[in-house]
Scaffold this motif. Structure first.
Motif, short mmCIF file in Angstrom:
data_model
loop_
_atom_site.label_atom_id
_atom_site.label_comp_id
_atom_site.label_asym_id
_atom_site.label_seq_id
_atom_site.Cartn_x
_atom_site.Cartn_y
_atom_site.Cartn_z
N HIS A 5 0.75 -1.28 -0.08
CA HIS A 5 -0.02 -0.04 0.18
C HIS A 5 0.95 1.38 0.00
CE1 HIS A 5 -3.66 -2.16 1.74
NE2 HIS A 5 -3.51 -2.49 0.56
N ILE A 6 1.85 1.01 0.78
CA ILE A 6 2.79 2.51 0.79
C ILE A 6 3.39 2.63 -0.35
CG2 ILE A 6 5.04 3.60 1.65
CD1 ILE A 6 3.99 1.87 4.62
N ALA A 7 3.95 1.53 -1.07
CA ALA A 7 4.72 1.55 -2.41
C ALA A 7 3.52 2.12 -3.48
CB ALA A 7 5.32 0.28 -2.79
N VAL A 8 2.69 1.68 -3.42
CA VAL A 8 1.49 2.10 -4.53
C VAL A 8 1.05 3.46 -4.42
CG1 VAL A 8 -0.50 1.32 -3.61
CG2 VAL A 8 -0.24 1.08 -6.35
N ALA A 9 1.00 3.99 -3.13
CA ALA A 9 0.82 5.18 -2.77
C ALA A 9 1.56 6.17 -3.23
CB ALA A 9 0.31 5.41 -1.36
N ALA A 10 2.88 5.81 -3.22
CA ALA A 10 4.06 6.68 -3.53
C ALA A 10 4.13 6.45 -5.21
CB ALA A 10 5.43 6.12 -2.93
N GLU A 11 3.67 5.56 -5.86
CA GLU A 11 3.68 5.31 -7.40
C GLU A 11 2.76 6.34 -7.87
OE1 GLU A 11 2.30 1.80 -9.96
OE2 GLU A 11 4.55 1.40 -9.35
N ALA A 12 1.59 6.30 -7.06
CA ALA A 12 0.46 7.16 -7.80
C ALA A 12 0.61 8.43 -7.55
CB ALA A 12 -0.84 6.77 -6.76
N MET A 13 1.17 9.09 -6.42
CA MET A 13 1.55 10.38 -6.21
C MET A 13 2.54 10.86 -7.03
SD MET A 13 0.84 13.25 -4.51
CE MET A 13 0.14 12.99 -3.14
N ALA A 14 3.62 9.94 -7.50
CA ALA A 14 4.83 10.27 -8.52
C ALA A 14 4.14 10.39 -9.87
CB ALA A 14 5.50 9.32 -8.14
N LEU A 15 3.12 9.49 -10.14
CA LEU A 15 2.69 9.58 -11.60
C LEU A 15 1.95 11.00 -11.71
CD1 LEU A 15 2.06 8.47 -14.13
CD2 LEU A 15 0.02 7.15 -13.35
N MET A 46 -2.97 4.07 4.06
CA MET A 46 -1.62 4.62 3.74
C MET A 46 -1.37 5.73 2.74
SD MET A 46 0.54 2.72 5.64
CE MET A 46 0.59 0.98 6.54
N PHE A 47 -2.34 5.75 1.78
CA PHE A 47 -1.98 6.94 1.02
C PHE A 47 -2.18 8.24 2.03
CE2 PHE A 47 -3.51 10.15 -1.56
CZ PHE A 47 -2.78 10.11 -2.92
N GLU A 48 -3.44 7.99 2.58
CA GLU A 48 -3.80 9.37 3.40
C GLU A 48 -2.71 9.86 4.26
OE1 GLU A 48 -7.71 10.94 6.00
OE2 GLU A 48 -7.83 9.12 4.74
N TYR A 81 -4.09 14.71 -3.58
CA TYR A 81 -4.21 14.27 -2.51
C TYR A 81 -5.72 14.51 -1.86
CZ TYR A 81 -3.55 13.49 2.56
OH TYR A 81 -3.78 12.98 3.87
N ALA A 82 -6.20 15.38 -2.18
CA ALA A 82 -7.75 15.81 -1.79
C ALA A 82 -8.53 14.94 -2.45
CB ALA A 82 -8.03 17.38 -2.04
N VAL A 83 -8.44 14.93 -3.61
CA VAL A 83 -9.39 14.09 -4.48
C VAL A 83 -9.41 12.76 -4.21
CG1 VAL A 83 -9.93 13.31 -6.83
CG2 VAL A 83 -9.56 15.54 -6.36
N VAL A 84 -8.20 11.97 -4.22
CA VAL A 84 -8.09 10.48 -3.73
C VAL A 84 -8.53 10.25 -2.39
CG1 VAL A 84 -6.15 8.90 -3.38
CG2 VAL A 84 -6.15 10.24 -4.98
#
Length: 296
Positions: free
Chosen positions: A181-191, A215-217, A203-206
């Protein structure tokens, strides 16, 4: 009840202070003088080595890094096991594989000690509140002896049966989810950053929509502020996802997502970010693509 807490780090300090608040006679143990001094200021006693604990401790809570540190603190040349009261309970809360949990329990039982396989979750904030989650397995006698400590440090104690190793197994599976979850949160933010999205709007939308995760939040909020002080460090997930891979190999069970996530945390560690907060695995994408990160 005289209690010892070995490991006064981010979670151990909170747990030790929670024991004090619950009225338990608590002594902390840590190599770091600053940690000992902080616990003494909170009203506790502190020693620098496990073999310096008072004679007759009835419960010892170990919040160290791994099985090797747990074993050294209990049974090594400077271990505390010989100083524990007969029938004392060992509450082993480091993340470790189930085979290590069973091996350590057997050593404890051979010395007439009770053993609770009791990894925890919740991080430094929940530890400080006495609100951790405990995933525990052990005998009824071990649970009964450990109850005052468990009540002090946790709001949820999962009793997973008498078979030591069940707690460790559940924690390893939990860490698979947490790490991915942490890794994919970082991947999504980076993309999103790479594509030109405003990271705060993203961030607000997600966090208001179905794609959100705890974990994303939690972790991406720190990335937005540039706050990489470790609550749980990158290197913790290098280790814990390694435990996932080890357990999976023993079962001939594929874990491709966990394995990829471990490689990302390993890359962040190799870049010099091993002690940064684990959400800063996003720096792998920064290094690969040159994206600007928000924050300080």
């Amino acid at each position: 009840m005289q209690v010892a807490v070995i490991g006064l780090g981010a979670m151990g300090m909170g747990a030790a202070r929670s024991c004090l608040r619950a009225g338990l006679d608590t002594v902390g143990c840590d190599f770091a003088a600053a940690a000992r001094e902080a616990f003494i200021e909170a009203g506790g006693q502190a020693v620098g080595a496990a073999d310096a604990l008072p004679q007759g401790v009835e419960a010892v809570l170990l919040l160290v890094v791994n099985a090797a540190q747990t074993e050294a603190a209990l049974f090594g040349p400077a271990g505390c096991a010989p100083r524990l009261a007969p029938g004392a309970v060992i509450i082993a809360s480091a993340t470790m594989g189930p085979d290590d949990a069973r091996r350590l329990a057997a050593r404890a039982e051979a010395m007439g000690l009770l053993y609770l396989d009791a990894p925890v979750s919740g991080g430094a904030a929940k530890a400080a509140e006495g609100a951790m989650t405990v995933m525990a397995a052990g005998s009824a006698a071990a649970f009964a002896k450990a109850r005052p400590v468990l009540d002090a440090i946790a709001t949820k104690v999962w009793e997973l049966g008498e078979a030591v190793g069940a707690g460790a197994t559940v924690k390893v599976v939990h860490q698979l989810l947490a790490g991915v979850h942490i890794a994919v949160a970082a991947e999504a933010m980076a993309l999103g950053i790479r594509a030109g999205a405003d990271p705060r709007q993203l961030y607000a939308v997600v966090t208001s929509a179905a794609g959100n995760s705890w974990m994303f939040e939690n972790r991406m909020a720190r990335v937005l502020e540039g706050d990489d002080a470790p609550r749980s460090a990158v290197d913790i997930f290098v280790k814990d996802l390694g435990l996932v891979a080890e357990m999976a190999r023993g079962l001939n069970h594929p874990v491709p997502l966990a394995s990829q996530a471990q490689q990302l945390f390993t890359a962040a560690s190799a870049m010099g970010h091993g002690r940064a907060d684990d959400g800063f695995v996003i720096r792998v994408w920064q290094a690969l693509t040159g994206i600007p990160l928000p924050g300080k």
